[in-house]
Each structure stands twice: as structure tokens, then as C-alpha cells.
Write an enzyme that holds these catalytic residues in place. Structure first.
Site, short mmCIF file in Angstrom:
data_model
loop_
_atom_site.label_atom_id
_atom_site.label_comp_id
_atom_site.label_asym_id
_atom_site.label_seq_id
_atom_site.Cartn_x
_atom_site.Cartn_y
_atom_site.Cartn_z
CD GLN A 284 43.51 16.66 6.18
OE1 GLN A 284 42.43 17.01 5.73
NE2 GLN A 284 43.92 15.42 6.13
CG PHE A 285 49.49 19.40 10.23
CD1 PHE A 285 50.62 18.60 10.19
CD2 PHE A 285 48.51 19.13 11.17
CE1 PHE A 285 50.76 17.54 11.08
CE2 PHE A 285 48.65 18.08 12.06
CZ PHE A 285 49.77 17.28 12.02
CB THR A 286 48.19 15.36 7.53
OG1 THR A 286 46.82 15.49 7.19
CG2 THR A 286 48.35 15.26 9.05
#
Length: 150
Positions: free
Chosen positions: A78-80
Site C-alpha cells: 500500500q504505497f498510499t
């Protein structure tokens, strides 16, 4: 690395309408990777997560790890998690690693946490549009940043 760890009664990842992974009692780990992350972050985080005593013992006290509980782990990239919201209302993801750096580190992390847990790890699919479903147990949610080990 940033990790959001949720103790779950069940969790699953669906991609394009197909369930890719599903677990019952265990941990859902949302993992964010940045360029500054290294192998020592992977090893430290894998050991920390597997040995966190966040499952209830017979007295209802959080004193048992996912390993002791024989639970499963589902890891979802989850890059966010590395969103910067300092300026304006549109988050910047400049700290999040690009796939050519993040994918090998993600794969190393999945292997490392599986080695520590001594069982297979369930995953999402890096870069896919995933639907994550979970039943948070407790709720128990813990955030760990490998840049704050001390």
C-alpha cells in the site's frame, strides 16, 4: 517501511472480482515501502510483527503472538501509507518507492515474515486495484515505522 497491522477474525483480497487470498484468524498487514528501506528494516519488521503479543490469552489479556496463536498473515502492498499531506489537499506520494525498488523489497518482506512465522504468507498483488475486506478483531490496529525502532 511503514506497516499497519490489524488483528482480524478474517480478511481477504479480491482482484477483478476474484478472491486472490483469504485468511481467518490472524493479521492483515498493509505495507508501505520507501527508497530508504533496506534488508535490516525487512528483518526487524518481520520479527516484530510475528512476535507482537496482541492476541488474547485465557484471561483475556493481549499476551499471545500470531505465531503462538497459529494464525495466518495477509500482506498487502500500500504505497498510499507514504502520502504526504503537508501542502494542499492532494496527497503527494513522492516518498513511496517506484515498483522497480518496491517489488523486490516487498517480495523479500513476504519471504522473511513467512520464514519467521514458519508458514506460507497470503498476499495481494503488487500494483493491482485490490478490494480488501476485513473484520477487525478488537479492534486492534497498530502502526509500525521502521525508522522509529528505538
Amino acid at each position: 517501511m511503514l506497516a499497519v497491522i490489524q488483528r482480524v477474525s478474517e480478511a481477504s483480497v479480491t482482484i477483478e472480482g476474484i478472491v486472490k487470498s483469504k485468511i481467518q484468524k490472524g493479521l492483515l498487514v498493509l505495507l508501505g515501502i520507501e527508497d530508504a528501506d533496506h534488508d535490516d528494516d525487512i528483518d526487524w519488521l518481520a520479527n516484530k510483527i510475528v512476535n507482537l503479543r496482541i492476541f488474547n490469552d485465557a484471561d483475556g489479556v493481549m499476551n499471545i503472538s500470531v505465531k503462538d496463536e497459529s494464525g495466518d498473515i495477509l500482506v498487502v502492498s500500500q504505497f498510499t501509507l507514504h502520502a504526504s499531506t503537508k501542502k494542499g489537499n492532494r496527497p503527494s506520494y513522492i516518498k513511496a518507492s517506484k515498483p522497480e525498488i518496491a517489488i523486490p523489497l516487498y517480495e523479500k518482506f513476504v519471504k522473511a515474515i513467512g520464514d519467521v512465522l514458519e508458514k506460507s504468507i497470503y498476499t495481494g498483488e503488487f500494483g493491482a486495484d485490490m478490494k480488501v475486506n476485513l473484520l477487525n478483531d478488537g479492534p486492534v490496529t497498530i502502526i509500525i515505522d521502521t525508522k522509529n525502532k528505538v
